[in-house]
Design an enzyme around this catalytic site. Structure first.
Site, short mmCIF file in Angstrom:
data_model
loop_
_atom_site.label_atom_id
_atom_site.label_comp_id
_atom_site.label_asym_id
_atom_site.label_seq_id
_atom_site.Cartn_x
_atom_site.Cartn_y
_atom_site.Cartn_z
N ARG A 1 132.51 68.84 -22.43
CA ARG A 1 133.84 67.73 -22.50
C ARG A 1 133.03 66.37 -22.65
O ARG A 1 133.91 65.65 -23.11
CB ARG A 1 134.73 68.35 -20.66
CG ARG A 1 135.80 67.16 -21.28
CD ARG A 1 136.88 67.69 -20.04
NE ARG A 1 137.35 68.91 -19.80
CZ ARG A 1 137.16 69.93 -18.81
NH1 ARG A 1 135.99 69.68 -17.78
NH2 ARG A 1 137.45 71.01 -19.30
N HIS B 1 141.44 66.17 -12.39
CA HIS B 1 140.00 66.20 -11.90
C HIS B 1 139.93 65.63 -13.62
O HIS B 1 138.86 64.90 -13.97
CB HIS B 1 139.51 67.17 -12.04
CG HIS B 1 140.16 68.39 -10.80
ND1 HIS B 1 138.82 67.35 -9.15
CD2 HIS B 1 140.28 68.33 -9.87
CE1 HIS B 1 139.61 68.24 -8.30
NE2 HIS B 1 140.48 69.16 -9.34
N PHE C 1 135.14 72.28 -10.81
CA PHE C 1 136.45 72.99 -10.26
C PHE C 1 136.17 74.19 -11.61
O PHE C 1 134.79 74.44 -12.66
CB PHE C 1 137.31 71.99 -11.12
CG PHE C 1 137.54 71.63 -12.39
CD1 PHE C 1 138.01 71.64 -13.30
CD2 PHE C 1 137.45 69.98 -12.40
CE1 PHE C 1 138.92 71.36 -14.28
CE2 PHE C 1 137.52 70.09 -13.60
CZ PHE C 1 137.43 70.12 -14.53
N ASP D 1 140.92 72.10 -24.74
CA ASP D 1 140.88 73.44 -24.69
C ASP D 1 139.51 73.89 -23.91
O ASP D 1 138.74 73.48 -25.02
CB ASP D 1 141.49 74.29 -25.26
CG ASP D 1 142.07 75.73 -25.05
OD1 ASP D 1 142.26 75.87 -24.09
OD2 ASP D 1 141.54 76.50 -25.72
N SER D 2 139.27 74.37 -22.99
CA SER D 2 138.38 74.45 -23.10
C SER D 2 138.01 75.99 -22.03
O SER D 2 138.96 76.39 -21.38
CB SER D 2 137.39 73.82 -22.21
OG SER D 2 138.14 72.75 -21.04
N ASN E 1 146.24 68.34 -14.60
CA ASN E 1 144.76 68.56 -13.95
C ASN E 1 144.25 67.30 -13.99
O ASN E 1 143.66 66.08 -14.64
CB ASN E 1 143.93 69.10 -15.11
CG ASN E 1 142.82 69.66 -13.76
OD1 ASN E 1 141.81 68.72 -12.84
ND2 ASN E 1 142.52 70.72 -14.00
N TYR F 1 134.71 77.51 -13.71
CA TYR F 1 133.33 78.30 -13.39
C TYR F 1 132.27 77.16 -12.77
O TYR F 1 130.96 77.37 -12.67
CB TYR F 1 133.12 78.91 -14.65
CG TYR F 1 133.96 80.39 -15.25
CD1 TYR F 1 134.56 81.31 -14.08
CD2 TYR F 1 135.75 79.31 -15.83
CE1 TYR F 1 135.22 81.85 -14.76
CE2 TYR F 1 136.66 80.67 -16.25
CZ TYR F 1 136.34 81.69 -15.23
OH TYR F 1 137.50 82.43 -16.06
#
Length: 208
Positions: free
Chosen positions: A192, A20, A163, A80-81, A18, A165
């Site tokens: 994050r 982003h 990006f 991981d989120s 990703n 939610y």
């Protein structure tokens, strides 16, 4: 071969494809004073994606970082989120990226979530973003740090930034959603950002 006086920054692999996340993390590490060259997993196309078989964010982050460190012989970090919604008992949680069935379909995931809680009053729409950030070294050393961003879910999306939610979570103390914040504002409070800032001193200690 590099030496102790080599001016080039150390190389650190981020276990994601990703872009982003690569951009976001590079900004966070730079702000923390870490002179590291961050590359995404796209730099190693021969390495397959890791199946996220863990049952917690921390387990999945470690799985990804550990696999990439072993495959590349470079220090690796992964996260991981996801979004944890109070009224849904913490769901979507680790299934956030594939809540609607297909991994990474942000719009479908968002639409399904909003449909599931469409009748829930604002006072019961509490939620938080959670993130586990993991560092794994080729020698087997591993560390994990975690961060959260709490807020309330809007009934309709707002904003074009971010990006996932981001367009529906309004952080506590804010009038805007995460998708309406500037990248700098978001990094300062995001789950994050908090997780990786907590991990940054560990990276500095272990990598120099």
């Amino acid at each position: 071969m590099s030496s102790s006086t080599d001016p080039r920054p150390g190389r650190l692999v981020l276990a994601t494809r990703n872009p982003h996340k690569v951009t976001e993390l590079q900004a966070i590490l730079t702000a923390e004073g870490l002179d590291l060259e961050l590359v995404g997993a796209d730099a190693f196309p021969e390495i397959p994606d890791v199946k996220e078989t863990g049952v917690t964010f921390a387990e999945n982050a470690l799985l990804k970082a550990r696999t990439l460190a072993h495959a590349t012989a470079l220090p690796a970090i992964a996260d991981d989120s996801g979004l944890c919604v109070d009224i849904l008992g913490g769901a979507p949680g680790i299934f956030s990226a594939r809540w609607a069935g297909r991994h990474g379909d942000d719009k479908a995931n968002l639409d399904l979530l909003l449909a599931q809680i469409s009748d829930i009053a604002v006072e019961h729409r509490g939620a938080y973003f959670a993130c586990a950030a993991a560092l794994a070294l080729p020698d087997g050393t591993e560390r994990v740090a975690e961060g959260r961003l709490t807020g309330t879910l809007r009934h309709t999306p707002a904003g074009t930034g971010g990006f996932g939610y981001d367009p529906v979570l309004q952080p506590d103390g804010e009038t805007r959603t995460c998708a309406e914040l500037t990248p700098e504002e978001k990094n300062a409070i995001s789950h994050r950002g908090r997780a990786f800032r907590a991990l940054a001193p560990v990276v500095r200690d272990l990598l120099g």
